[in-house]
Design a protein around this motif. Structure first.
Motif, short mmCIF file in Angstrom:
data_model
loop_
_atom_site.label_atom_id
_atom_site.label_comp_id
_atom_site.label_asym_id
_atom_site.label_seq_id
_atom_site.Cartn_x
_atom_site.Cartn_y
_atom_site.Cartn_z
N TYR A 59 -11.81 62.26 54.69
CA TYR A 59 -10.94 62.92 53.53
C TYR A 59 -9.65 63.27 54.08
O TYR A 59 -9.59 64.43 54.71
N HIS A 60 -8.54 62.69 53.50
CA HIS A 60 -7.34 63.13 53.83
C HIS A 60 -6.52 63.64 52.27
O HIS A 60 -6.64 62.66 51.56
N LYS A 63 -0.73 63.39 49.30
CA LYS A 63 0.71 63.97 49.43
C LYS A 63 1.48 63.24 48.32
O LYS A 63 1.44 61.97 47.99
N ASP A 83 1.62 69.23 47.95
CA ASP A 83 0.05 68.93 47.92
C ASP A 83 -0.22 68.54 46.22
O ASP A 83 -1.33 67.93 46.24
N ASN A 113 1.04 59.31 47.92
CA ASN A 113 0.95 58.62 49.28
C ASN A 113 1.70 57.43 49.66
O ASN A 113 1.17 56.39 50.02
N PRO A 166 -0.47 61.24 53.57
CA PRO A 166 -1.54 62.01 54.39
C PRO A 166 -1.52 62.28 55.88
O PRO A 166 -1.11 61.17 56.51
N GLN A 167 -1.88 63.40 56.28
CA GLN A 167 -1.64 63.63 57.74
C GLN A 167 -2.85 63.66 58.22
O GLN A 167 -4.07 64.06 57.86
#
Length: 167
Positions: A59-60, A63, A83, A113, A166-167
């Motif tokens: 799970y990412h 953003k 977030d 994203n 997402p990171q």
């Protein structure tokens, strides 16, 4: 009596060559790696490799990014890698207010994203601002295409593509 002894020897000989793995264990595929097992496929050694497939979900958290514009001063500001969407919108509006010195800022584009960009062109005697959002490498092209499709001339990027991923 002689016939009976021959029959007993015959039964003993058959028992000696019998496959001792017969029974419930022979049907267990986990035992295919141990010697000849006729229930383990048709390859030469009787061994069929077992393949274990595992699915792992990673799970990412998403953003968000947003662009805000001051409608009076035409100041454009943005926020990236937030977030929540609310946080991205709030920060874009705050940057817009700080940069323009005015409170007439509103969010004109946002992404989840993805990326955002803005292009500007001249439509008649007014400037026309168009935003774009999309995957990496698409937002600027979308903004420029939108500017041209609206009939504006001399369209150019005024807010380069910024991405929230997402990171």
């Amino acid at each position: 009596m002689r016939k009976l002894i021959l029959v007993l020897f015959g039964l003993t000989a058959l028992n000696t060559y019998a496959d001792v793995t017969q029974g419930a264990l022979q049907n267990n595929p986990a035992l295919c790696a141990y010697g000849h097992n006729p229930n383990c496929g048709g390859n030469a050694g009787g061994y069929t490799p077992q393949v274990r497939v595992e699915h792992i979900t990673i799970y990412h958290p998403p953003k968000f990014g947003a662009l805000a514009l001051n409608t009076k001063t035409r100041h454009l500001a943005g926020a990236l890698n937030k977030d929540t969407l609310e946080e991205a919108k709030r920060e874009a509006i705050n940057f817009c207010k700080q940069g323009s010195g005015d409170k007439n800022c509103k969010v004109i584009q946002w992404s989840r994203n993805g990326c955002v960009a803005a292009a500007e062109g001249k439509l008649g005697n007014k400037f026309h601002l168009v935003t774009g959002a999309g995957k990496v490498g698409e937002a600027e092209r979308e903004a420029l295409n939108g500017c041209r499709n609206n009939g504006a001339k001399n369209c150019k990027i005024v807010m380069p593509e910024g991405c929230s991923l997402p990171q």
